[in-house]
Design a protein around this motif. Structure first.
Motif, PDB file in Angstrom:
ATOM      1  N   THR A 190       0.677  -1.299   0.363  1.00  0.00           N
ATOM      2  CA  THR A 190       0.363   0.006  -0.077  1.00  0.00           C
ATOM      3  C   THR A 190       0.877   1.420   0.130  1.00  0.00           C
ATOM      4  OG1 THR A 190      -0.542   0.336   2.695  1.00  0.00           O
ATOM      5  CG2 THR A 190      -1.908  -0.942   0.900  1.00  0.00           C
ATOM      6  N   LEU A 191       1.835   1.143  -0.035  1.00  0.00           N
ATOM      7  CA  LEU A 191       2.960   2.361  -0.269  1.00  0.00           C
ATOM      8  C   LEU A 191       2.657   3.187  -1.264  1.00  0.00           C
ATOM      9  CD1 LEU A 191       6.421   1.062   1.590  1.00  0.00           C
ATOM     10  CD2 LEU A 191       4.087   1.680   2.468  1.00  0.00           C
ATOM     11  N   THR A 192       2.920   4.139  -1.051  1.00  0.00           N
ATOM     12  CA  THR A 192       2.820   5.652  -2.109  1.00  0.00           C
ATOM     13  C   THR A 192       4.092   5.974  -2.997  1.00  0.00           C
ATOM     14  OG1 THR A 192       2.941   7.498  -1.322  1.00  0.00           O
ATOM     15  CG2 THR A 192       0.848   6.212  -1.390  1.00  0.00           C
ATOM     16  N   LEU A 193       4.539   6.272  -3.732  1.00  0.00           N
ATOM     17  CA  LEU A 193       5.746   6.704  -3.828  1.00  0.00           C
ATOM     18  C   LEU A 193       6.775   7.453  -3.490  1.00  0.00           C
ATOM     19  CD1 LEU A 193       8.667   6.810  -5.998  1.00  0.00           C
ATOM     20  CD2 LEU A 193       6.866   8.398  -7.471  1.00  0.00           C
ATOM     21  N   GLY A 194       5.665   8.358  -2.730  1.00  0.00           N
ATOM     22  CA  GLY A 194       5.903   9.284  -1.648  1.00  0.00           C
ATOM     23  C   GLY A 194       6.397   8.407   0.068  1.00  0.00           C
ATOM     24  N   ARG A 247      -0.081   5.339   8.920  1.00  0.00           N
ATOM     25  CA  ARG A 247       0.083   4.316   9.554  1.00  0.00           C
ATOM     26  C   ARG A 247       0.579   3.751   8.578  1.00  0.00           C
ATOM     27  NH1 ARG A 247      -3.121   3.054  14.850  1.00  0.00           N
ATOM     28  NH2 ARG A 247      -1.172   1.267  15.268  1.00  0.00           N
ATOM     29  N   ARG A 248       2.232   3.114   8.473  1.00  0.00           N
ATOM     30  CA  ARG A 248       1.971   2.252   7.824  1.00  0.00           C
ATOM     31  C   ARG A 248       2.008   0.603   8.190  1.00  0.00           C
ATOM     32  NH1 ARG A 248      -0.345   3.164   3.035  1.00  0.00           N
ATOM     33  NH2 ARG A 248      -0.041   5.008   2.111  1.00  0.00           N
ATOM     34  N   ASP A 249       2.062  -0.990   7.809  1.00  0.00           N
ATOM     35  CA  ASP A 249       2.564  -2.216   8.590  1.00  0.00           C
ATOM     36  C   ASP A 249       4.095  -1.761   8.588  1.00  0.00           C
ATOM     37  OD1 ASP A 249       3.424  -4.652   8.176  1.00  0.00           O
ATOM     38  OD2 ASP A 249       1.494  -5.350   7.726  1.00  0.00           O
TER      39      ASP A 249
END
Length: 291
Positions: free
Chosen positions: A50-54, A68-70
Protein backbone atom coordinates in the motif's frame (compact mmCIF):
# COMPACT_ATOMS: atom_id res chain seq x y z
CA UNK A 1 9.06 -13.72 -30.14
CA UNK A 2 9.43 -9.99 -30.76
CA UNK A 3 7.76 -9.21 -34.08
CA UNK A 4 9.84 -7.74 -36.90
CA UNK A 5 8.49 -4.19 -36.55
CA UNK A 6 9.17 -4.01 -32.82
CA UNK A 7 12.60 -5.57 -33.24
CA UNK A 8 13.56 -3.05 -35.93
CA UNK A 9 12.40 -0.15 -33.75
CA UNK A 10 14.39 -1.46 -30.79
CA UNK A 11 17.51 -1.99 -32.93
CA UNK A 12 17.29 1.52 -34.37
CA UNK A 13 16.94 3.08 -30.91
CA UNK A 14 19.77 0.95 -29.56
CA UNK A 15 22.10 2.35 -32.19
CA UNK A 16 21.27 5.88 -31.03
CA UNK A 17 21.42 4.93 -27.35
CA UNK A 18 24.83 3.30 -27.62
CA UNK A 19 26.24 6.19 -29.62
CA UNK A 20 25.21 8.85 -27.10
CA UNK A 21 25.97 6.89 -23.92
CA UNK A 22 29.41 5.49 -24.71
CA UNK A 23 31.16 8.12 -22.61
CA UNK A 24 28.32 8.91 -20.18
CA UNK A 25 28.28 6.12 -17.58
CA UNK A 26 27.68 8.59 -14.73
CA UNK A 27 24.65 10.07 -16.47
CA UNK A 28 23.15 6.60 -16.88
CA UNK A 29 23.88 5.83 -13.23
CA UNK A 30 22.16 9.00 -12.07
CA UNK A 31 19.11 8.30 -14.25
CA UNK A 32 18.87 4.81 -12.74
CA UNK A 33 19.18 6.22 -9.23
CA UNK A 34 16.38 8.72 -9.87
CA UNK A 35 14.22 5.75 -10.87
CA UNK A 36 15.08 3.78 -7.73
CA UNK A 37 12.10 4.75 -5.56
CA UNK A 38 9.64 4.41 -8.42
CA UNK A 39 11.03 1.02 -9.43
CA UNK A 40 10.82 -0.22 -5.83
CA UNK A 41 7.32 1.18 -5.27
CA UNK A 42 5.93 -0.26 -8.49
CA UNK A 43 7.38 -3.73 -7.92
CA UNK A 44 6.09 -3.83 -4.35
CA UNK A 45 2.69 -2.53 -5.49
CA UNK A 46 2.39 -5.50 -7.84
CA UNK A 47 2.57 -7.59 -4.66
CA UNK A 48 -0.19 -5.42 -3.12
CA UNK A 49 1.96 -3.11 -1.00
CA UNK A 50 0.00 0.00 0.00
CA UNK A 51 3.02 2.32 0.05
CA UNK A 52 2.78 5.31 -2.28
CA UNK A 53 5.73 6.66 -4.22
CA UNK A 54 5.97 9.48 -1.68
CA UNK A 55 6.04 6.96 1.16
CA UNK A 56 8.77 4.99 -0.57
CA UNK A 57 10.87 8.10 -1.20
CA UNK A 58 10.61 9.05 2.47
CA UNK A 59 11.57 5.57 3.62
CA UNK A 60 14.60 5.47 1.32
CA UNK A 61 15.63 8.89 2.66
CA UNK A 62 15.58 7.49 6.21
CA UNK A 63 12.28 9.08 7.18
CA UNK A 64 8.92 7.67 8.22
CA UNK A 65 6.10 7.13 5.72
CA UNK A 66 2.94 9.20 6.02
CA UNK A 67 0.22 7.82 8.26
CA UNK A 68 0.30 4.39 9.84
CA UNK A 69 1.97 1.74 7.69
CA UNK A 70 2.71 -1.92 8.18
CA UNK A 71 6.33 -2.34 9.34
CA UNK A 72 6.74 -5.18 6.86
CA UNK A 73 6.08 -2.78 4.00
CA UNK A 74 8.81 -0.46 5.29
CA UNK A 75 11.29 -3.37 5.32
CA UNK A 76 10.13 -4.42 1.85
CA UNK A 77 10.92 -0.97 0.47
CA UNK A 78 14.33 -0.72 2.15
CA UNK A 79 15.37 -4.24 1.25
CA UNK A 80 14.30 -4.09 -2.38
CA UNK A 81 16.12 -0.78 -2.72
CA UNK A 82 19.30 -2.45 -1.42
CA UNK A 83 18.98 -5.25 -3.95
CA UNK A 84 18.24 -2.82 -6.79
CA UNK A 85 21.18 -0.59 -5.86
CA UNK A 86 23.48 -3.62 -5.69
CA UNK A 87 22.25 -4.63 -9.14
CA UNK A 88 23.48 -1.34 -10.64
CA UNK A 89 27.11 -2.26 -10.00
CA UNK A 90 26.77 -6.03 -10.33
CA UNK A 91 29.30 -7.70 -12.61
CA UNK A 92 28.76 -11.22 -11.30
CA UNK A 93 27.34 -13.76 -13.71
CA UNK A 94 23.70 -14.65 -13.20
CA UNK A 95 23.94 -17.88 -11.24
CA UNK A 96 22.06 -19.53 -8.39
CA UNK A 97 24.38 -18.07 -5.76
CA UNK A 98 23.63 -14.49 -6.80
CA UNK A 99 19.88 -15.15 -6.88
CA UNK A 100 19.99 -16.59 -3.35
CA UNK A 101 22.14 -13.70 -2.11
CA UNK A 102 19.66 -11.12 -3.37
CA UNK A 103 16.76 -13.09 -1.95
CA UNK A 104 18.50 -13.12 1.44
CA UNK A 105 18.75 -9.34 1.29
CA UNK A 106 15.14 -8.97 0.16
CA UNK A 107 13.64 -10.97 3.05
CA UNK A 108 16.08 -9.88 5.79
CA UNK A 109 14.07 -8.90 8.86
CA UNK A 110 10.86 -10.05 7.17
CA UNK A 111 11.20 -13.82 6.83
CA UNK A 112 14.65 -14.65 8.14
CA UNK A 113 13.65 -18.32 8.32
CA UNK A 114 13.12 -18.39 4.54
CA UNK A 115 15.61 -15.74 3.37
CA UNK A 116 18.32 -16.77 0.94
CA UNK A 117 17.13 -20.31 0.23
CA UNK A 118 14.79 -22.17 -2.08
CA UNK A 119 11.67 -23.89 -0.80
CA UNK A 120 12.29 -27.10 1.10
CA UNK A 121 10.40 -30.37 1.26
CA UNK A 122 6.83 -29.72 2.37
CA UNK A 123 6.91 -26.00 1.49
CA UNK A 124 4.28 -25.72 -1.21
CA UNK A 125 3.09 -22.37 -2.53
CA UNK A 126 -0.04 -21.43 -4.44
CA UNK A 127 -0.87 -18.20 -6.23
CA UNK A 128 -4.55 -18.17 -7.12
CA UNK A 129 -5.08 -21.20 -9.31
CA UNK A 130 -1.37 -21.78 -9.91
CA UNK A 131 0.62 -24.25 -7.80
CA UNK A 132 4.37 -23.69 -7.68
CA UNK A 133 6.71 -26.51 -8.61
CA UNK A 134 7.20 -29.44 -6.25
CA UNK A 135 9.79 -28.18 -3.74
CA UNK A 136 11.79 -31.38 -4.18
CA UNK A 137 12.72 -30.26 -7.71
CA UNK A 138 12.96 -26.47 -7.35
CA UNK A 139 16.75 -26.19 -7.29
CA UNK A 140 17.16 -28.34 -10.38
CA UNK A 141 14.40 -26.52 -12.24
CA UNK A 142 16.04 -23.14 -11.58
CA UNK A 143 19.38 -24.52 -12.81
CA UNK A 144 17.69 -25.82 -15.94
CA UNK A 145 16.03 -22.44 -16.54
CA UNK A 146 19.39 -20.66 -16.18
CA UNK A 147 21.04 -23.09 -18.58
CA UNK A 148 18.34 -22.57 -21.19
CA UNK A 149 18.53 -18.81 -20.70
CA UNK A 150 22.28 -18.78 -21.32
CA UNK A 151 21.81 -20.87 -24.46
CA UNK A 152 18.94 -18.79 -25.87
CA UNK A 153 20.30 -15.35 -24.90
CA UNK A 154 23.19 -15.60 -27.34
CA UNK A 155 20.81 -15.31 -30.29
CA UNK A 156 17.69 -13.57 -28.92
CA UNK A 157 18.26 -11.81 -25.58
CA UNK A 158 14.81 -10.28 -25.10
CA UNK A 159 13.00 -13.51 -25.94
CA UNK A 160 15.30 -15.40 -23.56
CA UNK A 161 14.75 -12.89 -20.75
CA UNK A 162 10.98 -13.08 -21.16
CA UNK A 163 10.96 -16.89 -21.17
CA UNK A 164 13.26 -17.08 -18.14
CA UNK A 165 11.07 -14.69 -16.17
CA UNK A 166 7.93 -16.67 -16.96
CA UNK A 167 9.61 -19.96 -16.07
CA UNK A 168 11.01 -18.51 -12.84
CA UNK A 169 7.57 -17.33 -11.77
CA UNK A 170 5.95 -20.64 -12.73
CA UNK A 171 8.52 -22.50 -10.61
CA UNK A 172 8.00 -20.01 -7.76
CA UNK A 173 11.19 -21.17 -6.07
CA UNK A 174 10.82 -19.22 -2.82
CA UNK A 175 8.38 -19.20 0.05
CA UNK A 176 8.07 -15.43 -0.45
CA UNK A 177 9.56 -12.74 -2.69
CA UNK A 178 9.32 -14.57 -6.03
CA UNK A 179 7.85 -11.72 -8.06
CA UNK A 180 10.17 -9.03 -6.75
CA UNK A 181 13.31 -11.12 -7.25
CA UNK A 182 12.07 -12.19 -10.67
CA UNK A 183 11.71 -8.56 -11.76
CA UNK A 184 15.18 -7.73 -10.39
CA UNK A 185 16.54 -10.55 -12.52
CA UNK A 186 14.92 -9.06 -15.63
CA UNK A 187 17.01 -5.93 -15.11
CA UNK A 188 20.14 -7.92 -14.29
CA UNK A 189 19.75 -9.73 -17.61
CA UNK A 190 19.09 -6.51 -19.51
CA UNK A 191 22.12 -4.90 -17.88
CA UNK A 192 24.33 -7.85 -18.80
CA UNK A 193 23.35 -7.26 -22.45
CA UNK A 194 24.12 -3.53 -22.29
CA UNK A 195 20.43 -2.59 -22.15
CA UNK A 196 18.77 -0.12 -19.74
CA UNK A 197 16.49 -1.27 -16.90
CA UNK A 198 12.71 -1.35 -17.20
CA UNK A 199 9.92 -0.78 -14.69
CA UNK A 200 7.06 -3.28 -14.79
CA UNK A 201 4.06 -1.18 -13.77
CA UNK A 202 1.51 -2.20 -11.16
CA UNK A 203 -1.44 -0.28 -12.61
CA UNK A 204 -1.87 -2.47 -15.68
CA UNK A 205 -0.77 -5.78 -14.20
CA UNK A 206 -4.22 -7.33 -14.61
CA UNK A 207 -4.21 -6.46 -18.31
CA UNK A 208 -0.67 -7.30 -19.37
CA UNK A 209 1.74 -8.76 -16.79
CA UNK A 210 -0.45 -11.38 -15.10
CA UNK A 211 -2.07 -12.56 -18.36
CA UNK A 212 1.38 -13.05 -19.90
CA UNK A 213 2.44 -15.23 -16.96
CA UNK A 214 -0.81 -17.21 -17.06
CA UNK A 215 -0.52 -17.73 -20.81
CA UNK A 216 2.98 -19.13 -20.40
CA UNK A 217 1.90 -21.47 -17.60
CA UNK A 218 -0.74 -23.08 -19.84
CA UNK A 219 0.85 -22.88 -23.30
CA UNK A 220 4.65 -22.63 -22.77
CA UNK A 221 4.56 -19.49 -24.94
CA UNK A 222 6.27 -16.37 -23.60
CA UNK A 223 5.22 -14.16 -26.52
CA UNK A 224 3.00 -11.98 -24.32
CA UNK A 225 5.83 -11.33 -21.86
CA UNK A 226 8.26 -10.68 -24.69
CA UNK A 227 5.97 -8.03 -26.16
CA UNK A 228 5.47 -6.38 -22.75
CA UNK A 229 9.23 -6.25 -22.13
CA UNK A 230 9.82 -4.94 -25.65
CA UNK A 231 7.44 -2.01 -25.05
CA UNK A 232 9.00 -1.30 -21.65
CA UNK A 233 12.47 -1.40 -23.19
CA UNK A 234 11.42 1.04 -25.92
CA UNK A 235 10.10 3.36 -23.22
CA UNK A 236 13.33 3.11 -21.24
CA UNK A 237 15.39 3.86 -24.34
CA UNK A 238 13.16 6.81 -25.27
CA UNK A 239 13.54 8.20 -21.76
CA UNK A 240 17.31 8.02 -21.69
CA UNK A 241 17.73 9.39 -25.18
CA UNK A 242 15.41 12.31 -24.38
CA UNK A 243 17.12 13.12 -21.08
CA UNK A 244 20.56 13.06 -22.69
CA UNK A 245 19.75 14.96 -25.89
CA UNK A 246 16.76 17.24 -25.27
CA UNK A 247 16.78 20.70 -23.72
CA UNK A 248 13.50 20.06 -21.93
CA UNK A 249 10.96 17.31 -21.36
CA UNK A 250 7.30 18.20 -20.82
CA UNK A 251 4.08 16.43 -19.86
CA UNK A 252 2.60 14.50 -22.77
CA UNK A 253 -0.70 16.33 -22.25
CA UNK A 254 1.03 19.68 -22.92
CA UNK A 255 2.70 18.31 -26.03
CA UNK A 256 -0.63 16.93 -27.27
CA UNK A 257 -2.37 20.32 -26.90
CA UNK A 258 0.45 22.13 -28.68
CA UNK A 259 0.49 19.53 -31.46
CA UNK A 260 -3.27 19.42 -31.95
CA UNK A 261 -3.49 15.78 -30.86
CA UNK A 262 -6.32 14.59 -28.62
CA UNK A 263 -5.11 13.59 -25.18
CA UNK A 264 -6.44 10.04 -25.34
CA UNK A 265 -4.86 9.54 -28.76
CA UNK A 266 -1.49 10.73 -27.46
CA UNK A 267 -1.75 8.42 -24.45
CA UNK A 268 -2.58 5.44 -26.65
CA UNK A 269 0.39 6.24 -28.87
CA UNK A 270 2.57 6.42 -25.76
CA UNK A 271 1.35 3.04 -24.54
CA UNK A 272 2.11 1.51 -27.93
CA UNK A 273 5.43 3.41 -28.00
CA UNK A 274 4.72 4.80 -31.45
CA UNK A 275 5.82 8.19 -30.11
CA UNK A 276 8.93 8.62 -27.90
CA UNK A 277 7.02 9.12 -24.65
CA UNK A 278 8.05 7.77 -21.26
CA UNK A 279 6.84 7.83 -17.69
CA UNK A 280 8.32 9.81 -14.82
CA UNK A 281 6.60 9.29 -11.47
CA UNK A 282 3.94 7.38 -13.42
CA UNK A 283 3.19 10.43 -15.59
CA UNK A 284 3.72 10.38 -19.36
CA UNK A 285 6.40 12.81 -20.56
CA UNK A 286 8.02 13.58 -23.91
CA UNK A 287 10.82 15.74 -25.35
CA UNK A 288 9.42 19.23 -25.95
CA UNK A 289 10.91 19.38 -29.46
CA UNK A 290 9.34 16.16 -30.69
CA UNK A 291 7.29 16.69 -33.82
Amino acid sequence: MVDRVLRERIDALLDVYREITTDQPEALRQIALTELAESVQQSNAIENSTLTLGDTERILAGQLPSGRRDLREVYEAKNLAKVTTDLLTSTEPLETGLILHWHGTLLAGIRDDAAGRFRRAGEWVRVGGHLGANPEFVSGLVSDALARYREDASTSPLDAIARFHCEFEVIHPFVDGNGRIGRVLINKQLQDHGLPPVIVRARNRQADYYPALSHYATTDSADGMTRLLALLLLESLHKRIALLTSRRVIPLADWARASGVRGNVATNKAKRQTIPAFRVRDRWMIAAEHR
